[in-house]
Scaffold this motif. Structure first.
Motif, PDB file in Angstrom:
ATOM      1  N   HIS A 104       0.849  -1.194   0.000  1.00 34.89           N
ATOM      2  CA  HIS A 104       0.000   0.000   0.000  1.00 34.89           C
ATOM      3  C   HIS A 104       0.885   1.244   0.000  1.00 34.89           C
ATOM      4  CE1 HIS A 104      -2.736   3.088   1.192  1.00 34.89           C
ATOM      5  NE2 HIS A 104      -3.757   2.263   1.238  1.00 34.89           N
ATOM      6  N   THR A 105       1.076   1.831  -1.180  1.00 38.36           N
ATOM      7  CA  THR A 105       2.025   2.950  -1.258  1.00 38.36           C
ATOM      8  C   THR A 105       1.359   4.280  -1.596  1.00 38.36           C
ATOM      9  OG1 THR A 105       2.408   2.334  -3.537  1.00 38.36           O
ATOM     10  CG2 THR A 105       4.019   1.558  -1.899  1.00 38.36           C
ATOM     11  N   THR A 106       0.066   4.277  -1.933  1.00 43.14           N
ATOM     12  CA  THR A 106      -0.589   5.522  -2.324  1.00 43.14           C
ATOM     13  C   THR A 106      -0.617   6.490  -1.142  1.00 43.14           C
ATOM     14  OG1 THR A 106      -1.983   4.295  -3.842  1.00 43.14           O
ATOM     15  CG2 THR A 106      -2.711   6.507  -3.268  1.00 43.14           C
ATOM     16  N   ARG A 107      -0.238   7.723  -1.384  1.00 44.95           N
ATOM     17  CA  ARG A 107      -0.280   8.745  -0.338  1.00 44.95           C
ATOM     18  C   ARG A 107      -0.981   9.993  -0.875  1.00 44.95           C
ATOM     19  NH1 ARG A 107       0.637   5.157   2.290  1.00 44.95           N
ATOM     20  NH2 ARG A 107       2.302   4.716   3.774  1.00 44.95           N
ATOM     21  N   VAL A 108      -1.719  10.649  -0.004  1.00 45.26           N
ATOM     22  CA  VAL A 108      -2.295  11.953  -0.328  1.00 45.26           C
ATOM     23  C   VAL A 108      -1.410  12.983   0.365  1.00 45.26           C
ATOM     24  CG1 VAL A 108      -4.324  13.431  -0.120  1.00 45.26           C
ATOM     25  CG2 VAL A 108      -4.598  10.952  -0.416  1.00 45.26           C
ATOM     26  N   SER A 109      -1.037  14.014  -0.379  1.00 44.89           N
ATOM     27  CA  SER A 109      -0.077  14.965   0.160  1.00 44.89           C
ATOM     28  C   SER A 109      -0.561  16.386  -0.083  1.00 44.89           C
ATOM     29  CB  SER A 109       1.259  14.726  -0.554  1.00 44.89           C
ATOM     30  OG  SER A 109       2.250  15.459   0.082  1.00 44.89           O
ATOM     31  N   VAL A 110      -0.435  17.230   0.912  1.00 37.85           N
ATOM     32  CA  VAL A 110      -0.768  18.648   0.757  1.00 37.85           C
ATOM     33  C   VAL A 110       0.548  19.420   0.936  1.00 37.85           C
ATOM     34  CG1 VAL A 110      -2.238  20.546   1.566  1.00 37.85           C
ATOM     35  CG2 VAL A 110      -3.029  18.174   1.802  1.00 37.85           C
ATOM     36  N   ASP A 127       1.421  13.755   5.582  1.00 36.64           N
ATOM     37  CA  ASP A 127       1.029  12.865   4.479  1.00 36.64           C
ATOM     38  C   ASP A 127       0.255  11.674   5.046  1.00 36.64           C
ATOM     39  OD1 ASP A 127       2.341  14.589   2.861  1.00 36.64           O
ATOM     40  OD2 ASP A 127       3.902  13.198   2.212  1.00 36.64           O
ATOM     41  N   GLY A 128       0.689  11.200   6.204  1.00 33.76           N
ATOM     42  CA  GLY A 128      -0.033  10.110   6.874  1.00 33.76           C
ATOM     43  C   GLY A 128      -1.430  10.544   7.273  1.00 33.76           C
ATOM     44  N   VAL A 129      -1.524  11.783   7.782  1.00 33.25           N
ATOM     45  CA  VAL A 129      -2.839  12.312   8.195  1.00 33.25           C
ATOM     46  C   VAL A 129      -3.735  12.482   6.971  1.00 33.25           C
ATOM     47  CG1 VAL A 129      -4.030  14.347   9.134  1.00 33.25           C
ATOM     48  CG2 VAL A 129      -1.964  13.479  10.271  1.00 33.25           C
ATOM     49  N   SER A 130      -3.237  13.131   5.917  1.00 34.54           N
ATOM     50  CA  SER A 130      -4.086  13.390   4.731  1.00 34.54           C
ATOM     51  C   SER A 130      -4.539  12.076   4.109  1.00 34.54           C
ATOM     52  CB  SER A 130      -3.349  14.166   3.637  1.00 34.54           C
ATOM     53  OG  SER A 130      -2.448  15.062   4.164  1.00 34.54           O
ATOM     54  N   GLN A 160      -7.477  22.451   3.468  1.00 35.72           N
ATOM     55  CA  GLN A 160      -6.907  22.662   2.130  1.00 35.72           C
ATOM     56  C   GLN A 160      -7.126  21.435   1.248  1.00 35.72           C
ATOM     57  OE1 GLN A 160      -2.966  24.339   2.038  1.00 35.72           O
ATOM     58  NE2 GLN A 160      -2.638  23.751  -0.084  1.00 35.72           N
ATOM     59  N   MET A 161      -6.938  20.264   1.822  1.00 37.94           N
ATOM     60  CA  MET A 161      -7.128  19.019   1.067  1.00 37.94           C
ATOM     61  C   MET A 161      -8.575  18.894   0.574  1.00 37.94           C
ATOM     62  SD  MET A 161      -6.638  15.179   2.475  1.00 37.94           S
ATOM     63  CE  MET A 161      -8.243  14.975   3.205  1.00 37.94           C
ATOM     64  N   VAL A 162      -9.510  19.170   1.464  1.00 42.17           N
ATOM     65  CA  VAL A 162     -10.936  19.054   1.121  1.00 42.17           C
ATOM     66  C   VAL A 162     -11.308  20.042   0.018  1.00 42.17           C
ATOM     67  CG1 VAL A 162     -13.237  19.584   2.070  1.00 42.17           C
ATOM     68  CG2 VAL A 162     -11.707  18.011   3.266  1.00 42.17           C
ATOM     69  N   ARG A 163     -10.749  21.264   0.143  1.00 44.56           N
ATOM     70  CA  ARG A 163     -11.027  22.299  -0.863  1.00 44.56           C
ATOM     71  C   ARG A 163     -10.447  21.883  -2.215  1.00 44.56           C
ATOM     72  NH1 ARG A 163      -9.039  26.211   2.168  1.00 44.56           N
ATOM     73  NH2 ARG A 163      -7.047  26.363   1.103  1.00 44.56           N
ATOM     74  N   GLU A 164      -9.199  21.456  -2.197  1.00 42.63           N
ATOM     75  CA  GLU A 164      -8.508  21.224  -3.475  1.00 42.63           C
ATOM     76  C   GLU A 164      -8.895  19.895  -4.123  1.00 42.63           C
ATOM     77  OE1 GLU A 164      -4.351  21.980  -2.689  1.00 42.63           O
ATOM     78  OE2 GLU A 164      -4.726  24.130  -2.510  1.00 42.63           O
TER      79      GLU A 164
END
Ligand code: AMP
Length: 285
Positions: A104-110, A127-130, A160-164
């Protein structure tokens, strides 16, 4: 109150509530619940028909294996407290359910905001949180999610993540809940010895005294922060950072900024405590 560790069961229940036209508030947590967490649940209760709380100690947001291993797990007590708070569903997945395998390597990053302050001290933390918040949002699909202002930077990252990424979820911040002496409630306060607990409130007192100095017109932000750091270190803390920043982007504040946030992180024995105070210098409180 429904308690499930299963993604399918969670999704089924959410589907049923959706068919009934119920609105859903979501409170993500790592458990070891205290009155700060429960205040978020209460807020959700007031705003939506159903409240879902997740309890998941998310490994990808820890930069330190010892910290992850030591993190308290108190699921039974947490569920009892949530039931008393009229939570409707508690989602308690295990690590395998959330990160199905080691690939599992997918990461969401802000980027940007995630590298400042907490992000600079705890590499990869945001990145862990997002990533986990995205996964939980996709599972719970709430109308709104409630986060504590205690984790000021985390709230900004999530907003910011939710907005973008166009999540159709309202993000609601809730004020920091404190003990009578001002110490922000935190699962990590449990690591403090009796002696350390007695001095822990110095963190909030130090932030408060910076606010007073700013309100009195003091403009040497760097000196103020430096002397606050000394105060903390003299009291027995090991200051990680104490900074006067702008609320909208967390960059260093200048004399022209009115919406300011003072953020601090400091070690006290085994506990790394964080706290902040946001102020608008234009408004007298
Ligand atoms: P945690 O379990 O530490 O990940 O926190 C879960 C949520 O509770 C986050 O949105 C935190 O900001 C919030 N929270 C933690 N401590 C407090 C507190 N003292 N007051 C208000 N919210 C808090």
């Amino acid at each position: 109150m429904i308690i499930t560790s299963q993604k399918d069961a969670l999704r089924e229940q959410i589907k049923t509530w959706r068919q009934e036209g119920q609105s859903i508030a979501f409170v993500p947590t790592m458990g070891n619940l205290h009155l700060g967490h429960l205040a978020l649940v209460e807020k959700g209760r007031a705003l939506a028909d159903k409240v879902v709380t997740s309890i998941f100690v998310n490994p990808t947001q820890f930069d330190n294996a010892a910290d992850l291993d030591a993190y308290p797990h108190t699921l039974q007590d947490d569920c009892q407290a949530l039931q008393k708070q009229y939570c409707d569903l508690v989602f308690t997945p295990d690590v395998k359910a959330m990160y199905s395998d080691t690939t599992h390597t997918t990461r969401v990053s802000v980027p940007g905001i995630s590298s400042l302050l907490e992000g600079a001290s705890r590499e990869g933390h945001f990145d862990g949180v997002s990533t986990i918040v995205t996964k939980l949002f996709n599972l719970v699909t709430p109308d709104m999610a409630i986060f504590g202002e205690k984790d000021f930077q985390q709230l900004m990252v999530v907003r910011q993540m939710v907005r973008e990424l166009d999540f159709d979820i309202e993000i609601i911040g809730h004020p920091t809940q404190r003990d009578a002496d001002g110490l922000a409630l935190s699962s990590r306060n449990g690591y403090l010895t009796k002696e350390e607990r007695a001095i822990a409130s110095t963190l909030y007192a130090t932030l408060t005294s910076i606010v007073e100095e700013l309100r009195n017109g003091s403009q040497g932000f760097k000196d103020l922060a430096e002397s606050a750091s000394q105060t903390l270190n003299n009291s027995g803390f090991k200051t990680d950072y104490i900074e006067i920043r702008r609320q909208h982007d967390l960059l260093p504040a200048t004399e022209n900024d009115e919406e300011i946030v003072i953020l601090a992180a400091a070690w006290l024995g085994k506990a790394r405590l964080i706290d902040n105070i946001a102020v608008n210098l234009n408004i007298v409180n």
